[in-house]
Structure formats: C-alpha cells, structure tokens
Design a protein around this motif. Structure first.
Motif, PDB file in Angstrom:
ATOM      1  N   ALA A 132      -1.730  14.584  -1.362  1.00 58.24           N
ATOM      2  CA  ALA A 132      -1.429  14.103  -2.710  1.00 58.24           C
ATOM      3  C   ALA A 132      -1.620  15.244  -3.693  1.00 58.24           C
ATOM      4  O   ALA A 132      -2.542  16.048  -3.555  1.00 58.24           O
ATOM      5  CB  ALA A 132      -2.354  12.944  -3.073  1.00 58.24           C
ATOM      6  N   SER A 133      -0.732  15.317  -4.679  1.00 61.59           N
ATOM      7  CA  SER A 133      -0.905  16.288  -5.755  1.00 61.59           C
ATOM      8  C   SER A 133      -0.806  15.531  -7.085  1.00 61.59           C
ATOM      9  O   SER A 133      -0.616  14.312  -7.097  1.00 61.59           O
ATOM     10  CB  SER A 133       0.161  17.381  -5.678  1.00 61.59           C
ATOM     11  OG  SER A 133       1.381  16.899  -6.191  1.00 61.59           O
ATOM     12  N   ASN A 134      -0.917  16.265  -8.175  1.00 65.07           N
ATOM     13  CA  ASN A 134      -0.830  15.611  -9.482  1.00 65.07           C
ATOM     14  C   ASN A 134       0.579  15.143  -9.804  1.00 65.07           C
ATOM     15  O   ASN A 134       0.802  14.454 -10.795  1.00 65.07           O
ATOM     16  CB  ASN A 134      -1.318  16.571 -10.577  1.00 65.07           C
ATOM     17  CG  ASN A 134      -2.822  16.429 -10.803  1.00 65.07           C
ATOM     18  OD1 ASN A 134      -3.374  15.336 -10.677  1.00 65.07           O
ATOM     19  ND2 ASN A 134      -3.477  17.525 -11.113  1.00 65.07           N
ATOM     20  N   SER A 135       1.559  15.540  -8.943  1.00 67.10           N
ATOM     21  CA  SER A 135       2.946  15.259  -9.329  1.00 67.10           C
ATOM     22  C   SER A 135       3.843  14.777  -8.196  1.00 67.10           C
ATOM     23  O   SER A 135       5.064  14.817  -8.318  1.00 67.10           O
ATOM     24  CB  SER A 135       3.554  16.527  -9.946  1.00 67.10           C
ATOM     25  OG  SER A 135       3.459  17.583  -9.013  1.00 67.10           O
ATOM     26  N   ASN A 136       3.293  14.325  -7.064  1.00 65.79           N
ATOM     27  CA  ASN A 136       4.196  13.976  -5.953  1.00 65.79           C
ATOM     28  C   ASN A 136       4.163  12.498  -5.543  1.00 65.79           C
ATOM     29  O   ASN A 136       4.358  12.169  -4.363  1.00 65.79           O
ATOM     30  CB  ASN A 136       3.926  14.876  -4.732  1.00 65.79           C
ATOM     31  CG  ASN A 136       2.634  14.511  -4.011  1.00 65.79           C
ATOM     32  OD1 ASN A 136       1.769  13.850  -4.582  1.00 65.79           O
ATOM     33  ND2 ASN A 136       2.520  14.928  -2.767  1.00 65.79           N
ATOM     34  N   LEU A 137       3.964  11.608  -6.503  1.00 68.06           N
ATOM     35  CA  LEU A 137       3.921  10.178  -6.179  1.00 68.06           C
ATOM     36  C   LEU A 137       5.175   9.719  -5.429  1.00 68.06           C
ATOM     37  O   LEU A 137       5.093   8.934  -4.476  1.00 68.06           O
ATOM     38  CB  LEU A 137       3.741   9.347  -7.463  1.00 68.06           C
ATOM     39  CG  LEU A 137       3.549   7.847  -7.243  1.00 68.06           C
ATOM     40  CD1 LEU A 137       2.252   7.550  -6.494  1.00 68.06           C
ATOM     41  CD2 LEU A 137       3.574   7.094  -8.574  1.00 68.06           C
ATOM     42  N   ASP A 138       6.343  10.236  -5.826  1.00 66.25           N
ATOM     43  CA  ASP A 138       7.598   9.842  -5.169  1.00 66.25           C
ATOM     44  C   ASP A 138       7.565  10.190  -3.675  1.00 66.25           C
ATOM     45  O   ASP A 138       7.991   9.404  -2.824  1.00 66.25           O
ATOM     46  CB  ASP A 138       8.808  10.494  -5.860  1.00 66.25           C
ATOM     47  CG  ASP A 138       8.648  11.998  -6.033  1.00 66.25           C
ATOM     48  OD1 ASP A 138       7.494  12.484  -5.995  1.00 66.25           O
ATOM     49  OD2 ASP A 138       9.673  12.686  -6.178  1.00 66.25           O
ATOM     50  N   GLU A 139       7.018  11.347  -3.344  1.00 65.23           N
ATOM     51  CA  GLU A 139       6.918  11.750  -1.933  1.00 65.23           C
ATOM     52  C   GLU A 139       5.947  10.830  -1.187  1.00 65.23           C
ATOM     53  O   GLU A 139       6.207  10.420  -0.053  1.00 65.23           O
ATOM     54  CB  GLU A 139       6.433  13.203  -1.823  1.00 65.23           C
ATOM     55  CG  GLU A 139       7.435  14.233  -2.310  1.00 65.23           C
ATOM     56  CD  GLU A 139       8.593  14.463  -1.338  1.00 65.23           C
ATOM     57  OE1 GLU A 139       8.504  14.052  -0.167  1.00 65.23           O
ATOM     58  OE2 GLU A 139       9.614  15.045  -1.772  1.00 65.23           O
ATOM     59  N   LEU A 140       4.835  10.514  -1.802  1.00 68.87           N
ATOM     60  CA  LEU A 140       3.837   9.649  -1.148  1.00 68.87           C
ATOM     61  C   LEU A 140       4.430   8.279  -0.849  1.00 68.87           C
ATOM     62  O   LEU A 140       4.195   7.705   0.212  1.00 68.87           O
ATOM     63  CB  LEU A 140       2.596   9.495  -2.032  1.00 68.87           C
ATOM     64  CG  LEU A 140       1.852  10.773  -2.427  1.00 68.87           C
ATOM     65  CD1 LEU A 140       0.646  10.442  -3.295  1.00 68.87           C
ATOM     66  CD2 LEU A 140       1.410  11.568  -1.200  1.00 68.87           C
ATOM     67  N   LEU A 141       5.240   7.783  -1.773  1.00 69.84           N
ATOM     68  CA  LEU A 141       5.806   6.440  -1.600  1.00 69.84           C
ATOM     69  C   LEU A 141       6.986   6.437  -0.628  1.00 69.84           C
ATOM     70  O   LEU A 141       7.321   5.408  -0.053  1.00 69.84           O
ATOM     71  CB  LEU A 141       6.217   5.852  -2.958  1.00 69.84           C
ATOM     72  CG  LEU A 141       5.058   5.673  -3.949  1.00 69.84           C
ATOM     73  CD1 LEU A 141       5.555   5.100  -5.278  1.00 69.84           C
ATOM     74  CD2 LEU A 141       3.954   4.789  -3.374  1.00 69.84           C
ATOM     75  N   ALA A 142       7.591   7.621  -0.421  1.00 73.97           N
ATOM     76  CA  ALA A 142       8.744   7.707   0.490  1.00 73.97           C
ATOM     77  C   ALA A 142       8.312   7.930   1.946  1.00 73.97           C
ATOM     78  O   ALA A 142       9.125   7.892   2.863  1.00 73.97           O
ATOM     79  CB  ALA A 142       9.658   8.846   0.047  1.00 73.97           C
ATOM     80  N   MET A 143       7.034   8.144   2.169  1.00 75.09           N
ATOM     81  CA  MET A 143       6.523   8.436   3.515  1.00 75.09           C
ATOM     82  C   MET A 143       6.743   7.265   4.479  1.00 75.09           C
ATOM     83  O   MET A 143       6.631   6.110   4.072  1.00 75.09           O
ATOM     84  CB  MET A 143       5.031   8.706   3.363  1.00 75.09           C
ATOM     85  CG  MET A 143       4.381   9.307   4.536  1.00 75.09           C
ATOM     86  SD  MET A 143       2.594   9.197   4.267  1.00 75.09           S
ATOM     87  CE  MET A 143       2.284   7.793   5.290  1.00 75.09           C
ATOM     88  N   ASP A 144       7.051   7.580   5.735  1.00 76.21           N
ATOM     89  CA  ASP A 144       7.275   6.525   6.730  1.00 76.21           C
ATOM     90  C   ASP A 144       5.936   6.097   7.350  1.00 76.21           C
ATOM     91  O   ASP A 144       5.330   6.841   8.119  1.00 76.21           O
ATOM     92  CB  ASP A 144       8.219   7.036   7.828  1.00 76.21           C
ATOM     93  CG  ASP A 144       8.462   5.979   8.905  1.00 76.21           C
ATOM     94  OD1 ASP A 144       7.972   4.835   8.740  1.00 76.21           O
ATOM     95  OD2 ASP A 144       9.119   6.305   9.905  1.00 76.21           O
ATOM     96  N   PRO A 145       5.452   4.897   7.050  1.00 76.91           N
ATOM     97  CA  PRO A 145       4.123   4.472   7.529  1.00 76.91           C
ATOM     98  C   PRO A 145       4.025   4.324   9.051  1.00 76.91           C
ATOM     99  O   PRO A 145       2.926   4.300   9.594  1.00 76.91           O
ATOM    100  CB  PRO A 145       3.895   3.127   6.836  1.00 76.91           C
ATOM    101  CG  PRO A 145       5.229   2.666   6.381  1.00 76.91           C
ATOM    102  CD  PRO A 145       6.096   3.875   6.208  1.00 76.91           C
TER     103      PRO A 145
END
Ligand code: DOR
Ligand code: ZN
Length: 439
Positions: free
Chosen positions: A126-139
């Motif tokens: 996680a970074s201060n600016s990558n929420l979109d990447e975190l939410l796009a991750m394949d669980p």
C-alpha cells in the motif's frame, strides 16, 4: 511425479499427535492411516518415529528480488526456507521497484515460477496513492496487502489519514500491518543523537523504536479495523503492552489477528551488547519481560501466528555504525527449530501452518489432510544441531543464531510431494507453486 510412502511417522496435526503412515500421490496426500502398504510406492521414507508436521506457511518474508539481489534472491532464500521446514512463503513488497502495482506484482510471480523452491505468494504494497491498485487485486491469486503504518526499510509508508481510512474501509483481503509511530521514533532518535552524536550504541535501538511507538501505532490500527470491520493481521508484536489490544481466541472467531517473530521470541535487550547490529530490526527486540509475555501470548491464543520477518542484509552493511546499519535479520532457516525450544509440537503446527492457512484461506494447504497438497516437514527432535556458516543457505552467508545449538533438526521437507530437503541437502531443481486462496 513420484508416489511416496512415509511410514512410522508421529503425525502432529490439528492439536493431536498420533502414529501414522502417509501416502503421497500426484503431489497430494492420498491416504493417512495407522499402517499402509508400500505396494506401488516409488519411494518409502521410514520416519523412525520422527514428528511429521504440516510445512510452515511463512506469511512474512523479504527475498529482496527484484532490485536488491546483492542481499538475497527468490532462489537462495527459498532454499533456506525448505532447509528450515518452510514450504510456502508470502513475500513483502519493499523490493526495487516496490510492488505497489499489480503489474509489478505479476513480474514477481513470473520470476518466482522460475526460481522458488517453495510455494509462493506476494503482498501488494500500500502507498499513499495506490488505492485503485489495491482494489483491483485478485483475492484468489494474491495473498493480501502489506501496509507500513510506520517507516522502515524502503520507503513504503502510508501516513495520510484519508488513505488509511480508505484502505481499512475498502480492502477486502487480509491487510498485514507494520505498526510503529514514525513521529515518536524521530523524536527519540533526535534525543539520542543529541546525547551520543553519531556514536549511538545499538543498545539504544529498543529505546528509540520504543514500546510507546509500537503501542500508539498498533492501537490506531486496531481502532481503525474495529471501526471499519476490516481483516487485519498485525505483524511482529514486540511488547507486552500491545498484547492488551488483542483478544484471546481461535482465529476463526476474530478479524484482528497478530504475529510474533522468532527473533523477538528468542533474543532480548541484553543481547545488543554482544550482537549489536546483527539483531537490529524494526520493530526492535525489546526486554526479557516482553519476550516472556510474547511466548505466553502464543500459548494463550492472543498471538495467532509466527511469521519470520526473514530480512537479509549484507554482513558488510551490518558492520556500519548505528545510524547506517540496516534493520532486519535472516531467520527463516532456524524458525521452526527455535520455536521447538519453548513450544509444544502441536502449538508450532498451529502457529506456523494451521493459523496462517485459516487467516489467508490458502487453498488445500496448512493441514495434514487427505486431498491436501503434501507440504510436510519431518522434524527430528532428538538430533541437535549448531547453526554455523557451513549449514546456512542464505545468500548473505550469516545468521544471528550462529553458534546456537538447537535440540531439534529438520530431517526432511516435502513441497507438493517432492523432497525439497533431505539428508542436509536442498534439491535446488524443485519448483514450488503459486499459492491460491479460497475466498
Ligand atoms: O527490520 C526490518 N527489516 N523491519 C522491516 O520492517 C523491514 C525489514 C527489511 O526489509 O529489511
Ligand atoms: Zn517485514
């Protein structure tokens, strides 16, 4: 793929220990019974009463690849993993580049497929600016998110309150947390510099990276997770005080879980005198009383897992003075044998295999069950060994445990039914699999 029969094992699984034979076929556990026929088996391993545990699923490993291969790489450190009875790793994102996008993460997966002797997954940072990447991750194909709530090795720090709230509120996979309050640490460091100049003794490390720094950050994490109902796994607890923030109970009943590490459970503040930089890590190794409380918390089910925080740095880097000696130490190869010095076999299986599997929902791993992958470790509790440069697999070539004699030894490790370690040797040709998650 070989069919292997393990006979005369003392099977340690799901809270009990019993004599059993285990038949392995196509990489999976085909049959578990008091006595099985060797007919059709390509290989028979006579365990001679040794303990057979599920291989460790180490949720907290730094392999340094890509970008820091002078320290370690995915092949060297997974060799060390299997030599220590670890059959799966979940690796951390503070590599170069940092793994803060799914594209970089997939490059790590591609590398791992060609290099890892153990099974593997990678945390998305996680970074201060990558929420979109975190939410796009394949669980289903990625273990989870790693969030540094305090600055440590690398520059992955989330310190914007809004971003923290977004992550805790929206991420649906386990969030593994490094909790240390950076402002508290900076103030303590400044005071130490005023007192000692550049010659800060290593014995100050635990006062700089203090109990208060840990408590404040861990308390904030628990508060946010409670507010949002997030699933968090707080890594490397080091203080008795933080333990008060966690509930006792089985992991199935809680969304807030905690980890302890072999080095915080083994060393104490007294050891800075002799080991100095070699045991400098973040969060710091604290007092003997903290260590005793951490050990008890494992037995009380307040701390749920043991992860190693295996974090290799070069010997030369560790010769630097306090301010520039990097934090972190290589431990993965000695994790299980060190735990066995003070924990029962059943507890070791619970904290190193069952609970990581439950928290991350690893598919078909972490238990010795028919149909599950044959990720197994055979432990010889009657043959001591002494850690030395000659038996270390780490690329960095040193261990903080050098000279320590453990009462147990790892006799063999199987990864997906393949003998990855036996007779003191790693089979470096074996490759693990990408971990999958039942979510
Ligand atoms: O001591 C540490 N070493 N703590 C961390 O948080 C990171 C790790 C490393 O990567 O070296
Ligand atoms: Zn770590």
């Amino acid at each position: 793929m070989q069919t292997i029969l393990i006979t005369n094992a003392k099977l340690v699984n799901e809270g009990s220990t019993q004599a059993a034979d285990v038949l392995i076929k196509n990489g999976r556990i085909e049959n578990i019974a008091p006595s099985l026929s060797a007919e059709g088996a390509d290989q028979v391993i006579d365990a001679q009463g040794k303990a057979l545990l599920p291989g460790m699923i180490d949720c907290h490993v730094h392999c340094r690849e890509p970008g820091l291969e002078q320290k370690a790489d995915l092949h060297s450190e997974t060799r060390a993993a299997v030599a220590g009875g670890v059959t799966s790793i979940m690796e951390m994102p503070n590599t170069k580049p940092a793994a803060v996008t799914n594209a970089v993460l997939e490059e790590k997966f591609a590398l791992a497929a060609t290099k890892c002797v153990a099974n593997y997954s990678f945390h998305l940072g996680a970074s201060n600016s990558n929420l979109d990447e975190l939410l796009a991750m394949d669980p289903k194909t990625v273990c989870g998110v790693k969030l540094f709530m305090g600055a440590s090795t690398g520059n992955l720090l989330v310190d914007r309150t809004e971003q923290l709230e977004n992550i805790f509120g929206q991420v649906q996979v386990p969030i593994s947390l490094h909790c240390e309050d950076t402002n508290t640490i900076r103030a303590n460091e400044k005071a130490a510099r005023e007192k000692y100049g550049e010659a800060i003794p290593f014995s100050e490390h635990w006062k700089i990276r203090s109990e208060q720094a840990c408590y404040q950050s861990t308390a904030l994490a628990v508060e946010l997770a409670t507010k949002y109902g997030s699933q968090i796994h707080v890594l490397h607890l080091t203080t008795a005080k933080e333990l008060g923030l966690f509930k006792a109970g089985t992991v199935d009943t809680k969304k807030i879980t905690a980890e302890a590490c072999p080095h915080h459970l083994w060393f104490s503040a007294e050891d800075y005198e002799t080991l100095g930089a070699l045991i400098k890590c973040n969060p710091a190794i604290k007092t003997a009383a903290d260590r005793a409380a951490l050990r008890q918390a494992l037995l009380d089910d307040v701390v749920d897992t043991v992860g190693t925080d295996h974090a290799p740095h070069l010997w030369e880097e560790k010769q630097h003075p306090y301010g520039s000696a990097p934090s972190g130490l290589p431990v993965i190869q000695s994790a299980i044998v060190s735990l066995l010095e003070y924990l029962p076999l059943e507890t070791v299986a619970e904290k190193t295999a069952h609970n990581p599997a439950r928290i991350f929902k690893t598919l078909d791993r972490g238990f010795i069950r028919e149909g599950y992958w044959a990720d197994l470790v055979l432990v010889d509790t009657e043959t001591p060994h002494t850690v030395s440069k000659e038996n270390i697999e780490y690329k960095c070539g040193w261990s903080p445990f050098e000279g320590v004699t453990f009462n147990s030894s790892i006799a063999a490790t199987l990864v997906n039914g393949q003998l990855a370690f036996s007779n003191g040797k790693v089979d470096g040709a074996i490759r693990g699999q990408r971990l999958l998650f039942d979510r």
